[in-house]
Write a protein that holds these residues in place. Structure first.
Motif, PDB file in Angstrom:
ATOM      1  N   VAL A 323       0.742  -1.201   0.114  1.00 32.22           N
ATOM      2  CA  VAL A 323      -0.041  -0.047   0.071  1.00 32.22           C
ATOM      3  C   VAL A 323       0.799   1.254   0.131  1.00 32.22           C
ATOM      4  O   VAL A 323       0.338   2.245  -0.130  1.00 32.22           O
ATOM      5  N   GLU A 324       2.336   0.945   0.267  1.00 32.39           N
ATOM      6  CA  GLU A 324       3.084   2.400   0.335  1.00 32.39           C
ATOM      7  C   GLU A 324       3.139   2.976  -0.897  1.00 32.39           C
ATOM      8  O   GLU A 324       3.437   4.079  -1.243  1.00 32.39           O
ATOM      9  N   GLN A 325       2.558   2.311  -2.018  1.00 33.59           N
ATOM     10  CA  GLN A 325       2.787   2.926  -3.489  1.00 33.59           C
ATOM     11  C   GLN A 325       1.604   3.914  -3.473  1.00 33.59           C
ATOM     12  O   GLN A 325       1.349   4.603  -4.679  1.00 33.59           O
ATOM     13  N   PHE A 326       0.716   3.991  -2.792  1.00 29.64           N
ATOM     14  CA  PHE A 326      -0.386   4.810  -2.690  1.00 29.64           C
ATOM     15  C   PHE A 326      -0.536   6.023  -1.686  1.00 29.64           C
ATOM     16  O   PHE A 326       0.258   5.583  -0.777  1.00 29.64           O
ATOM     17  N   GLY A 327      -1.339   6.908  -1.675  1.00 21.59           N
ATOM     18  CA  GLY A 327      -1.393   8.076  -0.873  1.00 21.59           C
ATOM     19  C   GLY A 327      -2.365   7.419   0.410  1.00 21.59           C
ATOM     20  O   GLY A 327      -3.086   6.323   0.224  1.00 21.59           O
ATOM     21  N   PRO A 328      -2.631   8.146   1.575  1.00 19.26           N
ATOM     22  CA  PRO A 328      -3.372   7.679   2.760  1.00 19.26           C
ATOM     23  C   PRO A 328      -4.598   7.532   2.512  1.00 19.26           C
ATOM     24  O   PRO A 328      -5.343   6.462   3.061  1.00 19.26           O
ATOM     25  N   HIS A 329      -5.314   8.014   1.383  1.00 19.41           N
ATOM     26  CA  HIS A 329      -6.720   7.954   1.393  1.00 19.41           C
ATOM     27  C   HIS A 329      -7.015   6.364   0.781  1.00 19.41           C
ATOM     28  O   HIS A 329      -7.754   5.565   1.068  1.00 19.41           O
ATOM     29  N   VAL A 330      -6.158   6.099  -0.354  1.00 17.18           N
ATOM     30  CA  VAL A 330      -6.573   4.780  -1.028  1.00 17.18           C
ATOM     31  C   VAL A 330      -5.962   3.602  -0.119  1.00 17.18           C
ATOM     32  O   VAL A 330      -6.592   2.522  -0.015  1.00 17.18           O
ATOM     33  N   ALA A 331      -4.812   4.102   0.447  1.00 19.46           N
ATOM     34  CA  ALA A 331      -4.352   2.948   1.494  1.00 19.46           C
ATOM     35  C   ALA A 331      -5.527   2.405   2.686  1.00 19.46           C
ATOM     36  O   ALA A 331      -5.415   1.458   2.783  1.00 19.46           O
ATOM     37  N   ALA A 332      -6.069   3.564   3.020  1.00 17.89           N
ATOM     38  CA  ALA A 332      -6.941   3.306   4.018  1.00 17.89           C
ATOM     39  C   ALA A 332      -8.075   2.455   3.711  1.00 17.89           C
ATOM     40  O   ALA A 332      -8.698   1.690   4.427  1.00 17.89           O
ATOM     41  N   ASN A 333      -8.616   2.932   2.260  1.00 17.78           N
ATOM     42  CA  ASN A 333      -9.536   1.869   1.845  1.00 17.78           C
ATOM     43  C   ASN A 333      -9.405   0.306   1.607  1.00 17.78           C
ATOM     44  O   ASN A 333     -10.100  -0.482   1.780  1.00 17.78           O
ATOM     45  N   VAL A 334      -8.088   0.373   1.320  1.00 20.13           N
ATOM     46  CA  VAL A 334      -7.400  -1.250   1.037  1.00 20.13           C
ATOM     47  C   VAL A 334      -7.267  -1.764   2.221  1.00 20.13           C
ATOM     48  O   VAL A 334      -7.668  -2.962   2.353  1.00 20.13           O
ATOM     49  N   GLU A 335      -6.714  -1.087   3.375  1.00 25.66           N
ATOM     50  CA  GLU A 335      -6.759  -1.533   4.642  1.00 25.66           C
ATOM     51  C   GLU A 335      -8.162  -2.186   5.123  1.00 25.66           C
ATOM     52  O   GLU A 335      -8.177  -3.022   5.920  1.00 25.66           O
ATOM     53  N   LEU A 336      -9.071  -1.136   5.105  1.00 33.07           N
ATOM     54  CA  LEU A 336     -10.081  -1.454   5.337  1.00 33.07           C
ATOM     55  C   LEU A 336     -10.924  -2.751   4.887  1.00 33.07           C
ATOM     56  O   LEU A 336     -11.396  -3.715   5.383  1.00 33.07           O
ATOM     57  N   GLY A 337     -10.612  -2.778   3.421  1.00 35.40           N
ATOM     58  CA  GLY A 337     -11.195  -3.988   2.956  1.00 35.40           C
ATOM     59  C   GLY A 337     -10.418  -5.314   3.074  1.00 35.40           C
ATOM     60  O   GLY A 337     -11.007  -6.425   2.939  1.00 35.40           O
ATOM     61  N   ARG A 338      -9.129  -5.266   3.490  1.00 38.80           N
ATOM     62  CA  ARG A 338      -8.496  -6.330   3.983  1.00 38.80           C
ATOM     63  C   ARG A 338      -9.119  -6.936   5.369  1.00 38.80           C
ATOM     64  O   ARG A 338      -8.823  -8.322   5.519  1.00 38.80           O
ATOM     65  N   ARG A 339      -9.616  -6.117   6.026  1.00 34.77           N
ATOM     66  CA  ARG A 339     -10.348  -6.574   7.353  1.00 34.77           C
ATOM     67  C   ARG A 339     -11.716  -7.169   7.257  1.00 34.77           C
ATOM     68  O   ARG A 339     -12.338  -7.600   8.356  1.00 34.77           O
ATOM     69  N   LEU A 340     -12.376  -7.031   5.934  1.00 31.79           N
ATOM     70  CA  LEU A 340     -13.430  -7.284   5.838  1.00 31.79           C
ATOM     71  C   LEU A 340     -13.790  -8.916   5.534  1.00 31.79           C
ATOM     72  O   LEU A 340     -12.716  -9.394   4.934  1.00 31.79           O
ATOM     73  N   SER A 341     -14.964  -9.498   5.726  1.00 30.98           N
ATOM     74  CA  SER A 341     -15.071 -10.901   5.407  1.00 30.98           C
ATOM     75  C   SER A 341     -16.070 -11.194   4.370  1.00 30.98           C
ATOM     76  O   SER A 341     -16.894 -10.240   3.990  1.00 30.98           O
ATOM     77  N   PHE A 342     -16.223 -12.343   3.893  1.00 31.11           N
ATOM     78  CA  PHE A 342     -17.178 -12.531   3.057  1.00 31.11           C
ATOM     79  C   PHE A 342     -18.606 -12.343   3.519  1.00 31.11           C
ATOM     80  O   PHE A 342     -19.460 -12.002   2.734  1.00 31.11           O
ATOM     81  N   HIS A 343     -18.825 -12.565   4.850  1.00 26.96           N
ATOM     82  CA  HIS A 343     -20.121 -12.159   5.512  1.00 26.96           C
ATOM     83  C   HIS A 343     -20.241 -10.666   5.518  1.00 26.96           C
ATOM     84  O   HIS A 343     -21.533 -10.224   5.233  1.00 26.96           O
TER      85      HIS A 343
END
Length: 501
Positions: A323-343
């Motif tokens: 995520v270091e290749q992105f700015g803080p906003h994109v990184a925040a969304n990606v990190e949020l997505g990584r914490r989410l489940s199929f449910h």
């Protein structure tokens, strides 16, 4: 002049597309350094195309309804021969080899792509600044943000650098900057304007749309860009004349509901007061105008998950990207997505359906919903986003956009109209929402309300005083936020800017 008036001038031989292009270029050279709305340019091609357009008009054979109009294209959308940087250094030299379908439609109608318009990095956020092109200032006060993500388009229109611009909208990217800059931004239903580059092709939250300075111009552009593309599963075949001859609805037949806060979103008291004044001015002229409480469901969590899903699809498909290749906003969304489940994802799609059905019930007796567009006045562009509104802390960089992104969940049409100014002289944007796929009815209502507001000096659109725009103490094109800086307010650092194309 408006786009429609310019086309009329071509037809009457009052001036030529070549003369218009030169006027735009002169205005850009004078004003753009102060607001940085336009980034890369396609000048030689534009001059050649304007010359050919001039000849077609002399022969009485324009190639389409936009023949000879210079336009700006948002720097998330491909325009052949211009870079699509998306505001990220990795894409600084990403030259488009072909036009995006919407841009291709505009060219076939005779539009001349003159320049790209500035965006936040990858379109993430409501403040237009990035480490490639720098920040975009508001034509009403270049020290303030023009909004985002279509901030460059909105600022270019407000400063009359070009008569039409493209935009896109997930959580308010058309509507918010239009409101901050005193212009129009229209988010159509997801089936209207084909969007083949949408990361998740079946998701309705991201759409493309037109931006303009008045309803006539917006409809002129919409009539060109709407239509089906096989690459977009949500677009649908429709009558080519779908948006032709849209006369204003009769106000005395219009049933309106309104909400100051879309079910409890934080809204600044100055915005609430201005919104109440607009509702009070409109109410005597319509069939009914009543408040509605929009307790439609868990709208914020639902949007969080759907937005994170689209960012993961676009930037982190394998789940182990840097995520270091992105700015803080994109990184925040990606990190949020990584914490989410199929449910979580299943819940969000079920909740979105429930929210739509609840909205339909609220709208059963109404034609349109009125809302403020932006919850606060424009703020300094150095500030990444407002961290607090009306005493409520923002838990993520886009939470302050709830007035717009909650409406995105229903997938229906929304538009923001300029409706005078706040007490500090900054534009106020009035947001209108309509039922899913009822775009014609919403646009007819918008035309009627635009005309009503124009008759009231306190509510009519106010153009920026461009004589007061002077070069800022620093070149906005040289102001670039570091990709790793904190998402809170902070200082910006210079970054070299490549030569315009």
């Amino acid at each position: 002049m408006s786009a429609t008036r310019l086309i009329e001038g071509f037809a009457k031989a009052e001036f030529t597309p070549g003369e218009l292009l030169e006027a735009c270029r002169e205005r850009i050279s004078r004003l753009n350094p102060s607001i940085n709305a336009l980034t890369s340019f396609c000048t030689e091609r534009a001059i050649a195309e304007a010359s050919r357009s001039t000849q077609r008009w002399r022969e009485g054979a324009p190639m389409g309804p936009l023949d000879g109009l210079p336009i700006g294209v948002k720097d998330l959308q491909d325009a052949e021969g211009l870079p699509t940087t998306q505001g990220n250094p990795l894409f600084r030299s990403n030259m488009a080899k072909r036009d995006a379908p919407m841009v291709a439609r505009l060219r076939r109608a005779g539009a001349i792509v003159l320049a790209k318009t500035n965006v936040p990095e990858f379109g993430a956020g409501g403040n237009t600044r990035n480490p490639v092109w720098g920040a975009t200032g508001n034509p009403y006060d270049p020290r303030l943000t023009a909004g985002g993500s279509s901030g460059g388009s909105a600022a270019a229109l407000a400063a009359s650098l070009v008569p039409l611009c493209t935009g896109s909208d997930t959580g308010g990217s058309l509507r918010l900057p239009a409101a901050f800059c005193g212009v129009l931004g229209y988010r159509p239903s997801a089936d209207v304007v084909a969007h083949p580059t949408r990361p998740v092709g079946w998701s309705v939250i991201s759409v493309l749309g037109p931006m303009a300075r008045n309803m006539d111009d917006l409809l002129l552009m919409l009539q060109t860009i709407h239509g089906f593309e096989a690459g977009d599963p949500l677009s649908s075949p429709a009558d080519p004349a779908r948006f032709d001859n849209l006369s204003p609805v009769s106000l005395d037949q219009l049933h309106i509901c309104f909400s100051e806060d879309f079910g409890g979103a934080p809204v600044d008291r100055r915005v609430r007061s201005a919104f109440r004044e607009r509702v009070a001015a409109i109410a005597p002229h319509v069939a009914s105008c009543r408040p509605v409480y929009l307790d439609l469901g868990e709208m914020d969590r639902c949007f969080d998950i759907l937005r994170a899903e689209s960012f993961v699809a676009a930037f982190d498909l394998t789940g182990d990207g840097a995520v270091e290749q992105f700015g803080p906003h994109v990184a925040a969304n990606v990190e949020l997505g990584r914490r989410l489940s199929f449910h979580d994802r299943a819940w969000a799609h079920l909740e979105q359906t429930r929210i739509l059905r609840a909205f339909n019930k609220r709208m059963a007796d109404f034609d349109i919903l009125l809302l403020p567009t932006a919850p606060i006045p424009a703020f300094p562009w150095e500030q990444s986003y407002p961290e607090e509104i009306d005493g409520q802390k923002m838990d993520i960089y886009y939470r302050w956009l709830a007035l717009t992104y909650r409406g995105s969940l229903m997938g229906g049409p929304a538009i923001t109209l300029p409706a005078g100014t706040l007490n500090d002289g900054l534009p106020f944007g009035l947001q209108l929402l309509g039922p899913l796929r009822d775009d014609r009815a919403l646009l007819r209502a918008a035309r009627a309300i635009e005309a009503l507001l124009a008759r009231d000096p306190a509510m009519a659109p106010v153009k920026p005083d461009l004589t007061k725009i002077v070069p800022p103490p620093v070149d906005l094109r040289g102001i670039a936020t570091h990709p790793l800086e904190s998402s809170s307010a902070g200082t910006a650092r210079p970054d070299p800017v490549g030569t315009a194309v």
